[in-house]
Design a protein around this motif. Structure first.
Motif, PDB file in Angstrom:
ATOM      1  N   PRO A 463       0.808  -1.093  -0.143  1.00  0.00           N
ATOM      2  CA  PRO A 463       0.047   0.034  -0.124  1.00  0.00           C
ATOM      3  C   PRO A 463       0.783   1.291   0.032  1.00  0.00           C
ATOM      4  O   PRO A 463       2.107   1.153   0.246  1.00  0.00           O
ATOM      5  N   MET A 464       0.086   2.344  -0.537  1.00  0.00           N
ATOM      6  CA  MET A 464       1.033   3.778  -0.472  1.00  0.00           C
ATOM      7  C   MET A 464      -0.085   4.598  -0.463  1.00  0.00           C
ATOM      8  O   MET A 464      -1.370   4.472  -0.712  1.00  0.00           O
ATOM      9  N   GLY A 465       0.205   5.757   0.325  1.00  0.00           N
ATOM     10  CA  GLY A 465      -0.747   6.906   0.326  1.00  0.00           C
ATOM     11  C   GLY A 465      -0.099   8.028  -0.197  1.00  0.00           C
ATOM     12  O   GLY A 465       1.060   8.392  -0.645  1.00  0.00           O
ATOM     13  N   GLY A 466      -0.945   9.297  -0.376  1.00  0.00           N
ATOM     14  CA  GLY A 466      -0.582  10.397  -0.839  1.00  0.00           C
ATOM     15  C   GLY A 466      -1.633  11.383  -0.979  1.00  0.00           C
ATOM     16  O   GLY A 466      -2.713  11.196  -0.163  1.00  0.00           O
ATOM     17  N   LYS A 467      -1.652  12.518  -1.672  1.00  0.00           N
ATOM     18  CA  LYS A 467      -2.727  13.624  -1.517  1.00  0.00           C
ATOM     19  C   LYS A 467      -2.734  14.361  -2.974  1.00  0.00           C
ATOM     20  O   LYS A 467      -1.703  14.433  -3.526  1.00  0.00           O
TER      21      LYS A 467
END
Length: 943
Positions: A463-467
């Motif tokens: 998984p990876m997050g960001g904006k």
């Protein structure tokens, strides 16, 4: 030999799956120099296939005289598609529909007595065979099966061919004859790609794939298609994106789907596992007299602008629906491998998808409706918002593994997610809460969502997050060997790419490879495959940035007009009149389209006022007596219908008529109707009959007159409640039956013999039928019974017919011994035009007049598309540098506005470079062209 094969989900080209995303572009409604631009615009929007018909009437305007040059060079158009990597779906007819005059059927077919089109009439089939052979001599080598599977310049993009078009009738006898014969002949002409039909399941055609057309309830309809036809892909062959503008209707009355509606409908098609063809994508122009009319009443005559509100405007400018549609089509194209491998049998139950009219009853604040598809290459989840819901919100989607995925929803009416999806062999997208747009070069994944939304995605189990950014700079994350570009909804509309990089803040590339800046106040950004992000300027190796050019000219007035009034034609003194043997159609006089002049010299034995009718004249007649206008009779706005008074003095009287073929029906049950003044001027009086009444009669077979009836099924019987007239007529004179504004269809019977089918709103909604011993064998000298049997479902038509049908006795053919002549409608010689002053121009009002103007304007001297403003004119035709530009109908003879079109599109390629341009206008009522000028604007008044 390469093959096009298919299974229950998709087509394959030499074993490689291909997901069709079609855009309808008609070569006959664009100039050849526009073809490449319009096809490129479709490709830029994400489409990979072009659908186009071949209008038979344009290619064979006269029997055995074929035209495959200029804008009718179908082979060159198809090659242009191939040059841009596009596949082609070809519709060779014989019927094309789509608003063309006669639905694309040649006018000369109406000259064959009792010829039945679109059914098993050997004479019709013989001509169709000739047409197919001549067409496929040129096009058969351009099938994809002929080129080793590659869409190369010298052939190969045609992957599907249609059999007929919209044959909306259930008649197995005709299917076994006419439709099966068409299929056989296509194969004999060398067509070896799959054949499709667009009959909307009205009639199965052996050896073809059933497809669907429509705009409403698509999700359910296309799922049903899978159930009915499990062994072939679902193909939505006409996803309606615009409406047909008609003369005399208001722009606001047109049913043009909004950008949200079109996006929602396209998404419904994809969510049903079907492949869409957006029709029209670029509608183009009905140049000259190519426009037909729609069934359904007197206001069905089509404008020169072919459609209102398509994704690409008439001059090639993107419309309101272009960019929203581009988001969805790009996604489907880049992940076509996912759609191609979906399980067609996976159709889980779901809530009915919301339509724009909110028939579901759910309110705009309700949660989105979710539906999913799955296959070996991944799953797709669609989230359909309620109509009117544009508020930013977040909803939770629970995945198969129990993960709760918060999905931010922006202003789009529908969003979509990818789960466990193959990234073109470069990895696996496990999930994402943003909307996928594209994957570039197997290394750059583009996702978008609302501004400042939290992004969550997982690639290869990590998984990876960001904006999501809120400004102009994209947020770029490198993750598991993939460069992920996050952008917001407005940003994605300015996103373009080449083989190695992604560019934001640009509208695209020009012919020399320069980027065209979308906003002059903001620099574009480039994202390379390694994740590098940088703003670019005009001198960098990217090819540079081209600032969007500003419009240098808004309008151009036209002065110094010259005129050539049609006085000699009106008075009947023109030497161009040639003798006829009697009444004739325009086609038989050598005028398959447009106008024609008739001259009739009557010898009247006494001065008398007559009540007369023109039962066999169409579509619109300007009738003059000794040079004075009696009136405009026939159809369309500001025309009179029915019998009228005519005073004839003693001696020779000259009648002249400007007859206008407004365009034959493009669909429905009156395709093969003649135009012109083809029957005598009748003196009429009301026929004495018993009072008509409605009686209970035995239902009749609706196919008693024809084998093809739009909207009817074999075995269908009429209503029992039928209208009956009884009358005695012992004379040889004919009887005129005139019907006005009866919407219901049905069959007329004379003494129990079917004699005519009345089409109601599948035709003009009015009709004139001549009865007599020379016309119908069933007619008796004495007592007769005329009966009208309404079609099933039109019970009200009996009552309407009772009120709105009139019988007249034609007691004298006033033109039976007259001398008949005809003159073609032709542009006068230049020397016949004389200059007019501003005040002098007004003196021509009230009679047909030609106007001419010349001006210097090279195509390199203006930037925006050019339009002719027809303000101040009445009705007529425009020619620009010798080419027929199109009809206009700005106002009636009293000056009252008609519309809705007041601008005619002038293709840039029609302007002369460094030379004078010639504008010629034929105005039926001689209105002053003082207000006529050029307008330079991206769009027309119907885009």
């Amino acid at each position: 030999m390469p093959q096009v094969t298919y299974n229950g989900q998709s087509f394959a080209l030499d074993g490689k799956k291909f997901w069709i995303l079609g855009a309808s572009i008609h070569y006959a409604r664009h100039t050849p120099r526009e073809w490449g631009d319009r096809i490129a615009a479709a490709r830029h929007a994400g489409f990979n296939t072009i659908e186009t018909p071949c209008p038979w009437a344009l290619h064979e305007p006269r029997r055995d005289r074929f035209d495959f040059d200029g804008d009718l060079d179908a082979a060159r158009f198809i090659e242009t598609c191939a040059e841009q990597g596009m596949r082609v779906i070809l519709r060779p007819g014989p019927f094309a529909g789509e608003g063309y005059d006669g639905g694309g059927l040649p006018a000369w077919l109406s000259e064959v007595p009792d010829l039945r089109v679109r059914e098993s009439d050997e004479r019709f089939l013989e001509r169709v065979i000739t047409w197919y052979r001549r067409l496929f001599e040129r096009l058969a080598p351009l099938q994809i099966t002929q080129t080793g599977g590659a869409a190369e310049r010298r052939g190969g993009p045609i992957m599907l061919v249609g059999v007929e078009h919209a044959w909306l009738c259930s008649n197995g006898k005709q299917a076994q004859g006419y439709l099966r014969d068409l299929t056989r002949v296509l194969r004999e002409c060398g067509v070896n790609v799959p054949l499709i039909n667009t009959n909307d399941l009205w009639q199965e055609v052996p050896g073809t794939i059933d497809t669907w057309r429509g705009r409403d309830d698509l999700f359910a309809q296309l799922r049903q298609l899978r159930t009915i036809q499990p062994d072939a892909p679902r193909l939505l062959m006409s996803l309606s994106s615009a409406d047909w503008p008609r003369w005399g209707t208001e722009r606001k009355s047109l049913e043009v789907p909004s950008a949200d509606e079109l996006m929602r409908r396209t998404a419904q098609c994809l969510a049903a596992g079907a492949q869409p063809v957006v029709n029209p994508f670029s509608a183009g122009t009905f140049f000259g007299f190519r426009a037909g009319r729609l069934p359904g009443g007197e206001d069905g005559f089509l404008t020169s602008t072919a459609a209102a509100g398509p994704p690409l405007g008439e001059a090639g400018t993107p419309g309101a629906s272009y960019l929203p549609l581009r988001r969805l089509i790009h996604f489907a194209r880049h992940f076509g491998h996912v759609f191609s491998e979906l399980d067609p049998d996976y159709q889980p139950a779901t809530l009915a998808l919301p339509d724009q009219d909110a028939r579901s009853g759910r309110n705009a604040d309700g949660p989105p409706t979710v539906t999913s598809l799955r296959g070996s290459q991944g799953s797709v989840v669609f989230l359909f918002r309620q109509p009117g819901d544009t508020k930013p919100r977040t909803c939770s989607v629970v995945l198969d593994n129990g993960i709760r995925l918060p999905v931010p929803l922006g202003r789009q009416p529908v969003s979509w997610l990818l789960l466990d999806a193959d990234l073109s062999g470069a990895g696996r997208l496990d999930y994402t809460n943003l909307t996928p747009f594209a994957i570039v070069n197997r290394s750059i994944l583009i996702l978008y969502g609302p501004k400042s939304a939290e992004a969550i995605f997982s690639i290869n189990g990590t998984p990876m997050g960001g904006k999501v950014p809120s400004g102009v700079k994209p947020n770029v994350i490198t993750h598991k060997g993939m460069t992920v570009v996050l952008c917001h909804e407005e940003q994605v509309d300015t996103l373009n790419y080449d083989e190695s990089s992604v560019y934001l803040g640009v509208r695209g590339f020009d012919e020399s490879g320069l980027l065209i800046r979308a906003d002059e106040s903001a620099k574009p950004w480039v994202v390379d495959a390694d994740g590098t992000v940088r703003a670019i300027g005009s001198n960098e190796e990217s090819g540079g940035v081209k600032t969007k050019r500003t419009r240098t000219r808004k309008s151009m007035s036209l002065k110094d007009w010259s005129a050539a009034p049609a006085v000699e034609h009106v008075e009947g003194t023109s030497p161009r009149y040639a003798t006829l043997g009697g009444p004739c159609t325009l086609m038989s006089c050598g005028a398959p389209v447009g106008y024609g002049w008739y001259q009739v010299k009557i010898k009247s034995s006494s001065a008398r006022k007559h009540r007369v009718a023109l039962p066999e004249a169409a579509d619109r007649v300007h009738l003059y007596q000794d040079g004075s206008l009696l009136g405009v009779f026939g159809e369309g706005p500001h025309a009179q219908n029915g019998p009228f008074e005519l005073s004839l003095g003693k001696g020779e009287v000259t009648l002249t008529a400007l007859v206008d073929n407004l365009g034959r029906f493009a669909d429905g049950n009156e395709l093969n109707q003649p135009a012109g003044w083809y029957g005598h001027l009748q003196r009429v009086k009301s026929l004495r009959t018993s009072k008509p009444k409605i009686e209970d009669r035995e239902p009749i077979d609706v196919f008693g007159v024809r084998g093809y009836l739009f909207g009817c099924a074999l075995g269908q019987l009429s209503e029992r409640q039928q209208v009956v007239w009884t009358f005695n007529h012992r004379k040889k004179s004919p009887i005129l039956l005139e019907i006005t504004d009866v919407p219901g269809s049905g069959t007329f019977l004379l003494n129990d013999e079917p004699i005519a089918y009345y089409p109601g709103l599948t035709g003009r909604g009015s009709q004139r039928i001549m009865l007599g011993s020379e016309r119908q064998e069933a007619f008796k000298r004495g007592g007769n019974e005329l009966r009208f049997a309404p079609d099933d479902g039109f019970a009200d038509a009996a009552e309407e017919m009772l009120k709105r049908a009139n019988l007249y006795e034609c007691d004298d053919e006033l033109t039976a011994t007259a001398t008949w002549s005809f003159a073609k409608w032709e542009t006068p010689q230049t020397e016949t035009f004389t200059p007019v002053t501003k005040s002098g121009a007004k003196s021509f009002r009230g009679q047909p007049c030609w106007w001419r103007n010349t001006f210097n304007l090279s195509p390199d001297k203006f930037i925006m598309p050019a339009w002719l403003d027809t303000s101040g004119l009445s009705k007529g035709q425009v020619l620009f540098n010798g080419r027929a530009l199109g009809r206009y109908f700005t106002a009636g003879p009293n000056g009252k506005a008609v519309g809705p079109q007041t601008r005619l599109y002038i293709p840039r390629s029609w302007f002369r470079e460094n030379d004078q341009n010639e504008l010629v206008i034929f105005d039926e009522h001689g209105f002053d062209p003082a207000k006529v000028g050029l307008i330079f604007h991206p769009t027309g008044d119907l885009d």
